[in-house]
Design a protein around this motif. Structure first.
Motif, PDB file in Angstrom:
ATOM      1  N   ASN A 157      11.522  -4.493   8.447  1.00 35.26           N
ATOM      2  CA  ASN A 157      12.720  -5.180   7.939  1.00 35.26           C
ATOM      3  C   ASN A 157      13.211  -6.283   8.881  1.00 35.26           C
ATOM      4  N   TYR A 158      12.749  -6.268  10.128  1.00 34.34           N
ATOM      5  CA  TYR A 158      13.374  -7.114  11.146  1.00 34.34           C
ATOM      6  C   TYR A 158      12.361  -7.962  11.910  1.00 34.34           C
ATOM      7  N   ASP A 159      12.860  -9.039  12.488  1.00 34.25           N
ATOM      8  CA  ASP A 159      12.076  -9.937  13.330  1.00 34.25           C
ATOM      9  C   ASP A 159      12.299  -9.528  14.785  1.00 34.25           C
ATOM     10  N   TRP A 160      11.212  -9.204  15.468  1.00 35.29           N
ATOM     11  CA  TRP A 160      11.322  -8.695  16.837  1.00 35.29           C
ATOM     12  C   TRP A 160      11.010  -9.761  17.882  1.00 35.29           C
ATOM     13  N   THR A 161      11.065 -11.034  17.486  1.00 36.08           N
ATOM     14  CA  THR A 161      10.812 -12.128  18.422  1.00 36.08           C
ATOM     15  C   THR A 161      11.756 -12.035  19.625  1.00 36.08           C
ATOM     16  N   GLY A 162      11.180 -12.158  20.804  1.00 35.67           N
ATOM     17  CA  GLY A 162      11.968 -12.145  22.037  1.00 35.67           C
ATOM     18  C   GLY A 162      12.173 -10.772  22.637  1.00 35.67           C
ATOM     19  N   LYS A 163      11.728  -9.729  21.919  1.00 31.45           N
ATOM     20  CA  LYS A 163      11.951  -8.376  22.430  1.00 31.45           C
ATOM     21  C   LYS A 163      10.878  -7.938  23.426  1.00 31.45           C
ATOM     22  N   ASN A 164       9.640  -8.464  23.271  1.00 33.21           N
ATOM     23  CA  ASN A 164       8.578  -8.052  24.187  1.00 33.21           C
ATOM     24  C   ASN A 164       7.639  -9.220  24.434  1.00 33.21           C
ATOM     25  N   VAL A 165       6.618  -8.976  25.230  1.00 37.21           N
ATOM     26  CA  VAL A 165       5.755 -10.052  25.704  1.00 37.21           C
ATOM     27  C   VAL A 165       5.041 -10.784  24.569  1.00 37.21           C
ATOM     28  N   ASP A 166       4.744 -10.091  23.456  1.00 39.75           N
ATOM     29  CA  ASP A 166       3.996 -10.706  22.358  1.00 39.75           C
ATOM     30  C   ASP A 166       4.857 -11.051  21.146  1.00 39.75           C
ATOM     31  N   ASP A 167       6.160 -10.827  21.246  1.00 41.29           N
ATOM     32  CA  ASP A 167       7.093 -11.168  20.162  1.00 41.29           C
ATOM     33  C   ASP A 167       6.807 -10.452  18.848  1.00 41.29           C
ATOM     34  N   GLU A 168       6.183  -9.285  18.915  1.00 39.19           N
ATOM     35  CA  GLU A 168       5.966  -8.493  17.710  1.00 39.19           C
ATOM     36  C   GLU A 168       5.914  -7.014  18.072  1.00 39.19           C
ATOM     37  N   VAL A 169       6.195  -6.197  17.077  1.00 43.96           N
ATOM     38  CA  VAL A 169       6.107  -4.746  17.245  1.00 43.96           C
ATOM     39  C   VAL A 169       5.113  -4.225  16.217  1.00 43.96           C
ATOM     40  N   GLU A 170       4.094  -3.519  16.688  1.00 44.22           N
ATOM     41  CA  GLU A 170       3.117  -2.939  15.785  1.00 44.22           C
ATOM     42  C   GLU A 170       3.289  -1.418  15.733  1.00 44.22           C
ATOM     43  N   ILE A 171       3.088  -0.880  14.539  1.00 44.19           N
ATOM     44  CA  ILE A 171       3.242   0.553  14.304  1.00 44.19           C
ATOM     45  C   ILE A 171       1.880   1.210  14.389  1.00 44.19           C
ATOM     46  N   ILE A 172       1.741   2.147  15.338  1.00 42.02           N
ATOM     47  CA  ILE A 172       0.505   2.912  15.484  1.00 42.02           C
ATOM     48  C   ILE A 172       0.709   4.274  14.832  1.00 42.02           C
ATOM     49  N   THR A 173       0.050   4.511  13.711  1.00 43.79           N
ATOM     50  CA  THR A 173       0.090   5.837  13.089  1.00 43.79           C
ATOM     51  C   THR A 173      -0.693   6.794  13.972  1.00 43.79           C
ATOM     52  N   ALA A 174      -0.009   7.802  14.509  1.00 45.10           N
ATOM     53  CA  ALA A 174      -0.619   8.718  15.466  1.00 45.10           C
ATOM     54  C   ALA A 174      -0.659  10.135  14.900  1.00 45.10           C
ATOM     55  N   SER A 175      -1.321  11.015  15.634  1.00 40.05           N
ATOM     56  CA  SER A 175      -1.496  12.399  15.184  1.00 40.05           C
ATOM     57  C   SER A 175      -2.146  12.424  13.804  1.00 40.05           C
ATOM     58  N   VAL A 176      -3.197  11.624  13.667  1.00 44.24           N
ATOM     59  CA  VAL A 176      -3.937  11.514  12.412  1.00 44.24           C
ATOM     60  C   VAL A 176      -4.967  12.632  12.344  1.00 44.24           C
ATOM     61  N   ARG A 177      -4.981  13.356  11.225  1.00 47.62           N
ATOM     62  CA  ARG A 177      -5.892  14.495  11.085  1.00 47.62           C
ATOM     63  C   ARG A 177      -6.925  14.290   9.985  1.00 47.62           C
ATOM     64  N   THR A 178      -6.594  13.492   8.973  1.00 45.11           N
ATOM     65  CA  THR A 178      -7.437  13.415   7.778  1.00 45.11           C
ATOM     66  C   THR A 178      -7.611  11.977   7.306  1.00 45.11           C
ATOM     67  N   PRO A 179      -8.663  11.713   6.514  1.00 50.09           N
ATOM     68  CA  PRO A 179      -8.790  10.397   5.900  1.00 50.09           C
ATOM     69  C   PRO A 179      -7.592  10.041   5.021  1.00 50.09           C
ATOM     70  N   ASN A 180      -6.961  11.032   4.412  1.00 43.99           N
ATOM     71  CA  ASN A 180      -5.783  10.741   3.590  1.00 43.99           C
ATOM     72  C   ASN A 180      -4.637  10.205   4.431  1.00 43.99           C
ATOM     73  N   HIS A 181      -4.476  10.701   5.635  1.00 41.92           N
ATOM     74  CA  HIS A 181      -3.475  10.130   6.524  1.00 41.92           C
ATOM     75  C   HIS A 181      -3.738   8.629   6.730  1.00 41.92           C
ATOM     76  N   VAL A 182      -5.005   8.283   6.939  1.00 41.88           N
ATOM     77  CA  VAL A 182      -5.380   6.881   7.133  1.00 41.88           C
ATOM     78  C   VAL A 182      -5.068   6.071   5.874  1.00 41.88           C
ATOM     79  N   THR A 183      -5.452   6.611   4.709  1.00 43.61           N
ATOM     80  CA  THR A 183      -5.217   5.917   3.443  1.00 43.61           C
ATOM     81  C   THR A 183      -3.733   5.662   3.213  1.00 43.61           C
ATOM     82  N   GLN A 184      -2.925   6.702   3.387  1.00 39.67           N
ATOM     83  CA  GLN A 184      -1.492   6.564   3.132  1.00 39.67           C
ATOM     84  C   GLN A 184      -0.852   5.585   4.113  1.00 39.67           C
ATOM     85  N   ALA A 185      -1.279   5.622   5.372  1.00 41.70           N
ATOM     86  CA  ALA A 185      -0.742   4.688   6.366  1.00 41.70           C
ATOM     87  C   ALA A 185      -1.078   3.249   5.998  1.00 41.70           C
TER      88      ALA A 185
END
Length: 227
Positions: A157-185
């Motif tokens: 929803n938001y622009d993260w420019t200026g917050k960190n060195v690369d001016d973006e925030v990426e979401i890492i889906t973690a604790s992945v157990r199944t291919p469905n987790h990957v699909t839904q993410a």
């Protein structure tokens, strides 16, 4: 969506890299312990992974418990290789450490995130990556995918420019157990899935693919036999 591999095993990383679809590596203390690694060898091991990965990001986790300790250890870990990302667990101390380290150009992966407010706090503090966990919700009978969806919507929803060195925030889906987790993410627009090697291999497999290959092989054997 990009794939990271969630492991500290050099052989697993090497094989995943050979597939040509790997965009990074995440490690944590548990994953390093599973390799049989010793404390004295930890930094060398992280450097080996970083060199193996070229310029791909490699998350190395700090074990410090105070803000000052996280800042000191974060600076040191980041100095080991230019592609090392410092991994910190979400807490008050790590938010303060992230604020300082991000201002110095250190990339932070904020881990152990289980809610959208935690992810928003991490992003505002300057985290380059936020890592919401999915599978651990499933372990206690709750819906990790719906919590991930909340994180994705809020961060995007938001622009993260200026917050960190690369001016973006990426979401890492973690604790992945199944291919469905990957699909839904991927369907909801998460940037990255960090996947254990076993789960990554499951993503590669499908029973209909196996059946199809077996059928092709059988038919080709008939062609060869007819010569």
């Amino acid at each position: 969506m990009k794939f990271f591999i969630d492991t500290a095993d050099l052989d697993e990383i090497r094989e995943a890299l050979s597939w040509g679809c790997l965009a990074g590596v995440t490690t944590n203390p548990s994953l390093y312990a599973r390799t049989g690694g010793k404390l004295a060898d930890f930094e060398d091991h992280m450097v080996k992974i970083a060199k193996m990965c070229g310029d791909l990001p490699v998350s190395a986790e700090s074990q410090a418990k105070t803000t000052e300790g996280m800042i000191e250890e974060g600076r040191h870990l980041a100095s080991l290789a230019p592609n090392i990302v410092v991994k910190l667990p979400i807490c008050a101390e790590s938010l303060a450490a992230t604020h300082t380290l991000a201002a110095e150009g250190v990339r932070i992966n904020m881990t152990l995130i289980f809610s959208a407010p935690q992810a928003l706090l991490a992003a505002n503090a300057g985290a380059r990556y936020v890592s919401p966990f999915v599978g651990r919700f499933d372990d206690i009978g709750e819906d990790g995918i719906s919590e991930l969806a909340n994180v994705v919507t809020c961060i995007q929803n938001y622009d993260w420019t200026g917050k960190n060195v690369d001016d973006e925030v990426e979401i890492i889906t973690a604790s992945v157990r199944t291919p469905n987790h990957v699909t839904q993410a991927a369907l909801m627009g998460a940037d990255i899935a960090t996947v254990p090697f076993g789960a990554l291999k499951k993503c590669l497999k499908h029973p209909l693919t196996d059946q199809g290959m077996a059928s092709f092989d059988a038919d080709w054997a008939k062609v060869v036999a007819a010569q």
